[in-house]
Design a protein around this motif. Structure first.
Motif, mmCIF file in Angstrom:
data_model
loop_
_atom_site.group_PDB
_atom_site.id
_atom_site.type_symbol
_atom_site.label_atom_id
_atom_site.label_comp_id
_atom_site.label_asym_id
_atom_site.label_seq_id
_atom_site.Cartn_x
_atom_site.Cartn_y
_atom_site.Cartn_z
ATOM 1 N N TYR A 37 8.128 8.853 40.307
ATOM 2 C CA TYR A 37 6.779 9.005 39.780
ATOM 3 C C TYR A 37 6.826 9.059 38.251
ATOM 4 O O TYR A 37 7.866 9.331 37.644
ATOM 5 N N VAL A 45 -0.949 12.431 43.260
ATOM 6 C CA VAL A 45 0.029 12.885 44.256
ATOM 7 C C VAL A 45 -0.374 14.264 44.788
ATOM 8 O O VAL A 45 -0.705 15.168 44.022
ATOM 9 N N LYS A 47 0.013 17.936 45.970
ATOM 10 C CA LYS A 47 0.948 18.963 45.504
ATOM 11 C C LYS A 47 0.522 20.335 46.041
ATOM 12 O O LYS A 47 -0.633 20.526 46.413
ATOM 13 N N LYS A 351 11.106 9.975 44.330
ATOM 14 C CA LYS A 351 9.804 10.270 44.926
ATOM 15 C C LYS A 351 9.916 11.087 46.202
ATOM 16 O O LYS A 351 9.159 12.036 46.423
ATOM 17 N N GLU A 352 10.851 10.691 47.074
ATOM 18 C CA GLU A 352 10.946 11.377 48.369
ATOM 19 C C GLU A 352 11.333 12.839 48.192
ATOM 20 O O GLU A 352 10.904 13.693 48.971
ATOM 21 N N ASP A 355 8.115 14.627 46.826
ATOM 22 C CA ASP A 355 7.104 14.819 47.870
ATOM 23 C C ASP A 355 7.432 16.018 48.757
ATOM 24 O O ASP A 355 6.529 16.739 49.200
ATOM 25 N N LYS A 356 8.707 16.247 48.991
ATOM 26 C CA LYS A 356 9.104 17.397 49.800
ATOM 27 C C LYS A 356 8.937 18.699 49.018
ATOM 28 O O LYS A 356 8.340 19.659 49.505
ATOM 29 N N TYR A 359 5.196 19.314 48.274
ATOM 30 C CA TYR A 359 4.131 19.327 49.293
ATOM 31 C C TYR A 359 4.628 19.537 50.725
ATOM 32 O O TYR A 359 4.257 20.524 51.365
ATOM 33 N N HIS A 360 5.453 18.643 51.213
ATOM 34 C CA HIS A 360 5.772 18.661 52.644
ATOM 35 C C HIS A 360 6.515 19.928 53.068
ATOM 36 O O HIS A 360 6.274 20.454 54.168
#
Length: 369
Positions: A37, A45, A47, A351-352, A355-356, A359-360
């Protein structure tokens, strides 16, 4: 120029133009599919800031979170500088009910009446009510181990048997426990050996809280041992080590903790400076830590909205903090921060991983569908 030459030139120009357009589209496609990003991606994105304190009956925090595409977990704490626990929870309930897709809350409990035989059952009832009202976790604070004393004036540590009924109950319910034990490792060091400037300034101005000057108090190692003893007694507990589990001084120490407790996670609240101080010395090591433990780290800030804060000024400071952290974790920019001497270089995480961490992991750890 004859007709054949003119036609050939036209064909060549067409081929060149087509090639340039194709290359341009290929480059654009590559940029769109980048593994990282940029600053321009910040607002788009999703968050989650998993450690904030919304202690004011106001919408400024919510508004900024929505503008910056954040969800929030506001954490109630048994902290004397905050409103009473019941008031904190009332504010949290009001805001979470009004903004159920933006704000969630974590409950806590008081140590008052600790020596009463009915203390544990009363706390369980209180927590059950909070959970029924939507609490996603329960916070235990550093007063356990650093300030609260029983009727015999003995410090109560986090591995005290009197807390076992509470932790057993929460483990059976699969409720996450957010634990803040001890202080930053710097608290037990001489000022000149501390790793970040804000700790140097704070403890120089507040010697009463500088544990290096109070050898009569439990050591840093004793605080960490008590926390680990508690986790060993409750192996099914879903535990979140707040403030990088008070191991912020060393990614090696954090790695050992996460290896020892494979179900635990850690949050970044108020410890980004310590991480940056380490990355100044060994960027690749810190970056590798985030990638290795990408499923075990939660983005968090410890931002606090209090009654003294002017709403617009608070919103500006929140936005700036979120942007600064985004720059560090997502880009390879070089910049300075007041906490650290020298130039800080961003980690530019994939990015992956972002993202974790952003957020995830939060949605999974706090069971938010």
């Amino acid at each position: 120029m004859n007709k054949f030459t003119a036609s050939l030139n036209s064909i060549l120009l067409l081929i060149i133009a087509t090639t340039l357009i194709s290359c341009s589209h290929s480059k654009a496609g590559k940029d769109e599919m980048s593994d990282h990003y940029t600053m321009s991606d910040f607002a788009s994105v999703k968050k989650f800031d998993t450690h904030v304190h919304a202690n004011k009956q106001a919408t400024a925090f919510i508004e900024q979170a929505q503008a910056d595409n954040f969800e929030l977990l506001t954490i109630n704490v048994d902290y004397p500088d905050f409103p009473p626990i019941d008031e904190q929870q009332a504010i949290a309930l009001s805001l979470t009910q009004a903004y159920p897709k933006t704000l969630y809350f974590a409950a806590t409990f008081s140590m008052l009446n600790w020596d009463n035989p009915s203390w544990a059952s009363a706390v369980q009832k209180r927590l059950d009510k909070a959970l029924a009202n939507g609490a996603k976790a329960v916070k235990v604070w550093k007063n356990i181990g650093m300030s609260f004393r029983d009727s015999e004036q003995q410090l109560v540590m986090i591995d005290d048997a009197g807390l076992d009924p509470i932790f057993n109950h929460l483990s059976q319910l699969h409720v996450p426990v957010i634990g803040h034990q001890g202080e930053p490792h710097n608290c037990w060091l001489p000022i000149e050996q501390m790793s970040v400037n804000n700790d140097k300034q704070y403890f120089a101005a507040h010697p009463q809280y500088h544990m290096y000057l109070h050898p009569e108090m439990p050591s840093y190692e004793a605080q960490m041992l008590a926390r680990n003893n508690m986790l060993d007694k409750h192996p099914k507990m879903r535990f979140i080590g707040a403030h990088l589990a008070s191991l912020e001084w060393s990614v090696d120490a954090m790695s050992e903790f996460l290896q020892r407790y494979p179900d635990a996670t850690i949050d970044l609240a108020a410890r980004m400076g310590q991480v940056q101080a380490q990355s100044v010395n060994d960027l690749n090591k810190v970056r590798a830590f985030f990638i290795t433990y990408q499923d075990r780290i939660l983005y968090a800030t410890d931002l606090t909205h209090s009654s003294e804060a002017a709403d617009q000024e608070f919103k500006n400071s929140v936005h700036q903090k979120w942007l600064e952290d985004w720059r560090y974790l997502n880009t390879d920019s070089e910049f300075t921060v007041p906490e650290v001497d020298g130039i800080v270089t961003g980690l530019k995480l994939p990015k992956e991983v972002i993202d974790k961490i952003y957020y995830h992991n939060a949605r999974r750890v706090f069971s938010i569908n």
